[in-house]
Write an enzyme that holds these catalytic residues in place. Sequence first.
Site, mmCIF file in Angstrom:
data_model
loop_
_atom_site.group_PDB
_atom_site.id
_atom_site.type_symbol
_atom_site.label_atom_id
_atom_site.label_comp_id
_atom_site.label_asym_id
_atom_site.label_seq_id
_atom_site.Cartn_x
_atom_site.Cartn_y
_atom_site.Cartn_z
ATOM 1 N N GLU A 112 0.538 -1.135 -0.099
ATOM 2 C CA GLU A 112 -0.125 -0.194 0.202
ATOM 3 C C GLU A 112 1.351 1.346 -0.022
ATOM 4 O OE1 GLU A 112 -2.284 -0.432 3.419
ATOM 5 O OE2 GLU A 112 -2.892 -2.142 3.177
ATOM 6 N N CYS A 125 3.240 8.633 1.608
ATOM 7 C CA CYS A 125 4.203 7.558 2.156
ATOM 8 C C CYS A 125 3.892 5.801 1.583
ATOM 9 C CB CYS A 125 2.894 7.379 3.353
ATOM 10 S SG CYS A 125 3.593 5.836 4.878
ATOM 11 N N CYS A 132 5.399 -7.347 7.051
ATOM 12 C CA CYS A 132 6.984 -6.864 7.473
ATOM 13 C C CYS A 132 6.806 -8.614 8.976
ATOM 14 C CB CYS A 132 6.658 -5.745 8.832
ATOM 15 S SG CYS A 132 7.648 -5.454 9.551
ATOM 16 N N CYS A 136 5.019 -6.643 15.413
ATOM 17 C CA CYS A 136 3.954 -5.513 16.335
ATOM 18 C C CYS A 136 2.968 -5.746 16.761
ATOM 19 C CB CYS A 136 5.052 -4.241 16.207
ATOM 20 S SG CYS A 136 7.071 -3.272 16.073
ATOM 21 N N CYS A 139 -0.430 -3.505 14.801
ATOM 22 C CA CYS A 139 0.225 -3.028 13.971
ATOM 23 C C CYS A 139 -0.670 -3.985 13.210
ATOM 24 C CB CYS A 139 2.092 -3.081 13.630
ATOM 25 S SG CYS A 139 2.050 -2.785 11.987
ATOM 26 N N CYS A 367 -1.297 0.723 8.219
ATOM 27 C CA CYS A 367 -0.709 0.487 6.654
ATOM 28 C C CYS A 367 -1.290 -1.382 6.590
ATOM 29 C CB CYS A 367 0.330 0.446 6.549
ATOM 30 S SG CYS A 367 1.150 2.102 5.531
#
Length: 374
Positions: A112, A125, A132, A136, A139, A367
Amino acid sequence: MSDEPKTLPLVLSAPRGRAKPPRHLADLSAEERTAAAAELGEPAFRVKQVARHYFARLERDPAAMTDLPAKNRDAIAGALLPQLLTPVRVLEADRGTTRKTLWRLFDGALVESVLMRYPDRATICVSSQAGCGMACPFCATGQGGLQRNMSTAEIVDQVVDGAAAMARGLVPGGPGRLSNVVFMGMGEPMANYKAVIGAVRRMVAPAPDGLGLSARNITVSTVGLVPRMRQLATEGIPVTLALSLHAPDDELRNELVPINTRFSVAETVEAAWEYAKATKRRVSIEYAMMRDINDQAWRADLLADVLNAYGDWGWVHVNLIPLNEVPGSQFTRSRDGDTDEFVRRLQAKGISTTIRDTRGSDIDAACGQLAAAE
């Protein structure tokens, strides 16, 4: 116009064995561009012509490249500018001045980017990884794990798309210029260091070798990969470093940002201080405000003490982020009163602090949410 939208283990590198993205002009060094021209049986200046179209004119359509020989135009452009990003969905908010795009990469991975136009600037952005590996828990991207690193060109192409949208007046407000890039989309930029630095160099190089953006208007974020933060300080590119801290104490940060079990708060903040000292660039401390998790007044005092331990010359700025809530998550946005008190405590101890302007809350702004939904 309506503001409604229109339409775990830590892994520090991408999984191996995946096919690589197609070779693209933005991936190539000067020597590699010359070699690419030879492979095509074309003089070296042909590559410079294509580069001028891509970086200076923000053009990717071979039909518009009328200075290329007609019989070879598609072949030349196809070899140097293969399609890297295919739009899946584009959502708009804030009267069209916020545009979030979900892209499909060549292998089906989803990433994105978000283009945001303000009265005085336009910021994109960008994502640096598909998924990822930092895990975390608050997130949306971290919940899905890491699929792979993005290439330099895949990163740059997001910026070119945003710059073209601005230049062609596709964002309300008339034609304009993309001024800022933030690496705060999907992924941990420092875990894809080589491609990210390659993309930054393409962004700051003057046309036809790059986009001619100011390095000072590029922000590279990290959850705290200390060796890479130190390496960034040696690159000679004065980008802004943004450290996603989210907690001033190891006990909580170990839970919120698992990489903290490898690099403690003290080590991470010291690396940020070293970056500021070496580059004379103020570091941004990103702090997502989570209700009754990390927003207590005493934690604001502790955060100020941690940052003030490295000097008071204004080396740091705290950017408090109203949490983009993920459906079904235990993490929710802090109360306004608690956020205001957090600001007051930090400022009372001399720490420059602001609350980030939130955009796109009605278009899955966090995101990873759009990709997960798809």
